[in-house]
Design a protein around this motif. Structure first.
Motif, PDB file in Angstrom:
ATOM      1  N   PRO A  29      54.592  20.956  17.151  1.00 17.33           N
ATOM      2  CA  PRO A  29      54.824  20.343  18.464  1.00 17.33           C
ATOM      3  C   PRO A  29      55.004  21.370  19.573  1.00 17.33           C
ATOM      4  O   PRO A  29      55.673  22.383  19.397  1.00 17.33           O
ATOM      5  N   VAL A  30      54.384  21.101  20.723  1.00 15.69           N
ATOM      6  CA  VAL A  30      54.555  21.896  21.937  1.00 15.69           C
ATOM      7  C   VAL A  30      54.875  20.918  23.061  1.00 15.69           C
ATOM      8  O   VAL A  30      54.058  20.054  23.392  1.00 15.69           O
ATOM      9  N   GLY A  31      56.068  21.048  23.638  1.00 18.07           N
ATOM     10  CA  GLY A  31      56.478  20.124  24.687  1.00 18.07           C
ATOM     11  C   GLY A  31      55.758  20.368  25.993  1.00 18.07           C
ATOM     12  O   GLY A  31      55.132  21.424  26.199  1.00 18.07           O
ATOM     13  N   ASP A  32      55.864  19.404  26.907  1.00 17.84           N
ATOM     14  CA  ASP A  32      55.189  19.512  28.197  1.00 17.84           C
ATOM     15  C   ASP A  32      55.662  20.733  28.977  1.00 17.84           C
ATOM     16  O   ASP A  32      54.858  21.434  29.602  1.00 17.84           O
ATOM     17  N   ASP A  33      56.951  21.005  28.959  1.00 17.80           N
ATOM     18  CA  ASP A  33      57.469  22.144  29.710  1.00 17.80           C
ATOM     19  C   ASP A  33      56.944  23.463  29.148  1.00 17.80           C
ATOM     20  O   ASP A  33      56.581  24.376  29.905  1.00 17.80           O
ATOM     21  N   ILE A  38      53.181  28.089  29.420  1.00 16.36           N
ATOM     22  CA  ILE A  38      52.095  28.889  28.852  1.00 16.36           C
ATOM     23  C   ILE A  38      50.967  29.043  29.869  1.00 16.36           C
ATOM     24  O   ILE A  38      50.448  30.151  30.093  1.00 16.36           O
ATOM     25  N   LEU A  39      50.580  27.947  30.501  1.00 19.06           N
ATOM     26  CA  LEU A  39      49.490  28.009  31.481  1.00 19.06           C
ATOM     27  C   LEU A  39      49.888  28.837  32.698  1.00 19.06           C
ATOM     28  O   LEU A  39      49.068  29.591  33.243  1.00 19.06           O
ATOM     29  N   ASP A  40      51.140  28.701  33.135  1.00 23.22           N
ATOM     30  CA  ASP A  40      51.639  29.523  34.249  1.00 23.22           C
ATOM     31  C   ASP A  40      51.563  31.010  33.890  1.00 23.22           C
ATOM     32  O   ASP A  40      51.114  31.834  34.696  1.00 23.22           O
ATOM     33  N   ALA A  41      52.009  31.353  32.691  1.00 24.25           N
ATOM     34  CA  ALA A  41      52.005  32.748  32.262  1.00 24.25           C
ATOM     35  C   ALA A  41      50.580  33.287  32.179  1.00 24.25           C
ATOM     36  O   ALA A  41      50.320  34.445  32.527  1.00 24.25           O
ATOM     37  N   ALA A  42      49.649  32.444  31.745  1.00 26.06           N
ATOM     38  CA  ALA A  42      48.256  32.871  31.650  1.00 26.06           C
ATOM     39  C   ALA A  42      47.684  33.185  33.030  1.00 26.06           C
ATOM     40  O   ALA A  42      47.033  34.221  33.234  1.00 26.06           O
ATOM     41  N   VAL A  43      47.926  32.307  33.988  1.00 25.80           N
ATOM     42  CA  VAL A  43      47.447  32.537  35.353  1.00 25.80           C
ATOM     43  C   VAL A  43      48.057  33.810  35.925  1.00 25.80           C
ATOM     44  O   VAL A  43      47.365  34.663  36.499  1.00 25.80           O
ATOM     45  N   ASN A  44      49.345  33.963  35.747  1.00 27.69           N
ATOM     46  CA  ASN A  44      50.039  35.126  36.305  1.00 27.69           C
ATOM     47  C   ASN A  44      49.571  36.435  35.672  1.00 27.69           C
ATOM     48  O   ASN A  44      49.649  37.499  36.301  1.00 27.69           O
ATOM     49  N   ALA A  45      49.076  36.362  34.437  1.00 29.87           N
ATOM     50  CA  ALA A  45      48.587  37.553  33.743  1.00 29.87           C
ATOM     51  C   ALA A  45      47.128  37.851  34.054  1.00 29.87           C
ATOM     52  O   ALA A  45      46.589  38.843  33.565  1.00 29.87           O
ATOM     53  N   SER A  61      45.328  18.427  24.876  1.00 36.18           N
ATOM     54  CA  SER A  61      45.128  19.764  25.436  1.00 36.18           C
ATOM     55  C   SER A  61      44.347  19.692  26.737  1.00 36.18           C
ATOM     56  O   SER A  61      44.737  20.290  27.753  1.00 36.18           O
ATOM     57  N   GLU A  62      43.245  18.939  26.748  1.00 39.87           N
ATOM     58  CA  GLU A  62      42.451  18.795  27.969  1.00 39.87           C
ATOM     59  C   GLU A  62      43.273  18.143  29.081  1.00 39.87           C
ATOM     60  O   GLU A  62      43.203  18.565  30.246  1.00 39.87           O
ATOM     61  N   SER A  63      44.027  17.113  28.746  1.00 46.40           N
ATOM     62  CA  SER A  63      44.798  16.399  29.764  1.00 46.40           C
ATOM     63  C   SER A  63      45.859  17.304  30.387  1.00 46.40           C
ATOM     64  O   SER A  63      46.093  17.251  31.599  1.00 46.40           O
ATOM     65  N   ARG A  64      46.497  18.127  29.574  1.00 43.75           N
ATOM     66  CA  ARG A  64      47.506  19.038  30.107  1.00 43.75           C
ATOM     67  C   ARG A  64      46.869  20.061  31.055  1.00 43.75           C
ATOM     68  O   ARG A  64      47.440  20.397  32.086  1.00 43.75           O
ATOM     69  N   ILE A  65      45.695  20.538  30.693  1.00 48.75           N
ATOM     70  CA  ILE A  65      44.998  21.483  31.570  1.00 48.75           C
ATOM     71  C   ILE A  65      44.575  20.786  32.856  1.00 48.75           C
ATOM     72  O   ILE A  65      44.723  21.323  33.960  1.00 48.75           O
ATOM     73  N   GLY A  66      44.033  19.577  32.725  1.00 52.72           N
ATOM     74  CA  GLY A  66      43.589  18.836  33.903  1.00 52.72           C
ATOM     75  C   GLY A  66      44.708  18.541  34.876  1.00 52.72           C
ATOM     76  O   GLY A  66      44.484  18.458  36.096  1.00 52.72           O
ATOM     77  N   GLY A 281      45.285  32.262  21.116  1.00 46.03           N
ATOM     78  CA  GLY A 281      46.186  31.157  21.369  1.00 46.03           C
ATOM     79  C   GLY A 281      47.635  31.594  21.258  1.00 46.03           C
ATOM     80  O   GLY A 281      47.956  32.560  20.561  1.00 46.03           O
ATOM     81  N   VAL A 282      48.510  30.890  21.931  1.00 52.17           N
ATOM     82  CA  VAL A 282      49.949  31.168  21.866  1.00 52.17           C
ATOM     83  C   VAL A 282      50.704  29.850  21.793  1.00 52.17           C
ATOM     84  O   VAL A 282      50.228  28.818  22.263  1.00 52.17           O
ATOM     85  N   SER A 283      51.884  29.909  21.213  1.00 50.28           N
ATOM     86  CA  SER A 283      52.760  28.733  21.199  1.00 50.28           C
ATOM     87  C   SER A 283      53.988  28.947  22.070  1.00 50.28           C
ATOM     88  O   SER A 283      54.778  28.025  22.271  1.00 50.28           O
ATOM     89  N   LYS A 284      54.131  30.184  22.592  1.00 51.96           N
ATOM     90  CA  LYS A 284      55.233  30.514  23.497  1.00 51.96           C
ATOM     91  C   LYS A 284      54.693  31.365  24.639  1.00 51.96           C
ATOM     92  O   LYS A 284      53.849  32.240  24.418  1.00 51.96           O
ATOM     93  N   PRO A 285      55.143  31.158  25.860  1.00 50.44           N
ATOM     94  CA  PRO A 285      54.597  31.905  26.995  1.00 50.44           C
ATOM     95  C   PRO A 285      54.787  33.410  26.881  1.00 50.44           C
ATOM     96  O   PRO A 285      53.941  34.185  27.345  1.00 50.44           O
TER      97      PRO A 285
END
Length: 324
Positions: A29-33, A38-45, A61-66, A281-285
């Protein structure tokens, strides 16, 4: 973040990308937060290449990205072909179209930058009709480019024969090295971008596991360890887990001093110039920073690369299940 050209797509993509399988919860499980972090950290990197699929978490996964506000600043690519409406033997052009339309809707776009055939059966690739459909859907404007994510080099070579195939996503890591000689030079000749998946062999190559490590029931490293759910090659690169732990222990003795195991594994891949991007892939930012650091590591010495190739042929290759 350094960038590389993704073959004939012309896209300039970060050489370390983000694999978004984990965002579907298929590694536990990976929660919404956490997903947003993770996506924030990817953009910032500076990671501007994100890879997902319609079946990761049933579209989660697609919906969270969208829903992510900054997704428009990156290249988001998806896959088609493993949903229950298509796989394993119900492929039609209309079925592929509807799957892609569903992905576009979840991602919040009208045209997909890149859609990849998702490990469709070898027999379907040999038939060839699915390639024509992808050409037609590209010409209709549903996708800008199409490629294929494959399980074996044989499948990659079949796709490479198709003029419309712009990218190949392959399993390529220290425990699965055959593409270095059998595929990468041919892809470069055809200007086909290479996307590497499973760069850390489902986490084995982080060096953090031992034979007592356990995984959640929803994690494919638990339920597909021996190929019970899908190709065994997709989990731990087809290496039996206990043997994989032993092999990684051997690799630790070869890593340059001061270079973490995961960065050693990623650096080896990046030392192949035909590779466009590595989707880790990562499970933690906080894991993103470790992946990105591999981009700044020095290239491995040629003598070490040669030693790693010889070690693979003699010690690792005989252990692989599911084909290479």
């Amino acid at each position: 973040m350094k960038t590389r050209r993704l073959g004939r797509t012309g896209y300039e993509v970060s050489e370390i990308g983000l694999g978004c399988w984990q965002l579907g919860g298929d590694f536990g499980p990976v929660g919404d937060d956490t997903a947003k972090a993770i996506l924030d950290a990817a953009v910032n990197a500076g990671i501007n290449f994100w890879d997902t699929a319609d079946v990761y978490g049933g579209g989660l996964s697609e919906s969270r990205i969208g829903a992510f506000p900054k997704a428009g600043a990156v290249k988001v690519v998806t896959k088609v072909g493993r949903s229950s409406t298509l796989f394993p033997n119900r492929y039609t052009k209309e079925g592929v179209r509807q799957s892609l339309l569903g992905s576009a809707q979840r991602l919040g776009v009208s045209t997909l930058d890149l859609a990849q055939l998702h490990c469709v059966p070898t027999s379907v690739l040999r038939d060839g009709a699915i390639f024509r459909w992808m050409d037609e859907l590209r010409d209709e404007g549903l996708v800008r480019h199409w490629g294929a994510s494959v399980e074996t080099i044989e499948e990659a070579l079949l796709c490479l024969e198709q003029p419309g195939c712009a990218t190949l996503q392959i399993i390529f890591n220290l425990l699965r090295q055959d593409a270095a000689t059998q595929l990468l030079p041919k892809a470069a000749e055809k200007d086909v971008g290479i996307i590497v998946r499973l760069p850390l062999a489902s986490g084995l190559l982080t060096g953090k596991f031992d034979k007592t490590s356990v995984f959640e029931a929803s994690d494919h490293r638990n339920y597909n360890r021996d190929g019970e759910a899908f190709s065994v090659g997709e989990t731990f690169s087809g290496i039996p887990f206990d043997r994989g732990v032993e092999l990684v222990a051997e690799l630790k003795g070869l890593a340059p001093e001061g270079m973490p195991m995961s960065q050693f594994a990623l650096r080896w891949i990046l030392d192949h110039p035909q590779v466009s991007t590595v989707i880790a892939g990562v499970s933690k930012p906080e894991q993103i920073a470790d992946n990105v650091a591999a981009s700044e590591q020095r290239s491995l010495f040629p003598a070490l690369s040669k030693q790693l190739g010889e070690w693979y042929e003699k010690t690792v290759k005989p252990e692989i299940r599911g084909g290479v």
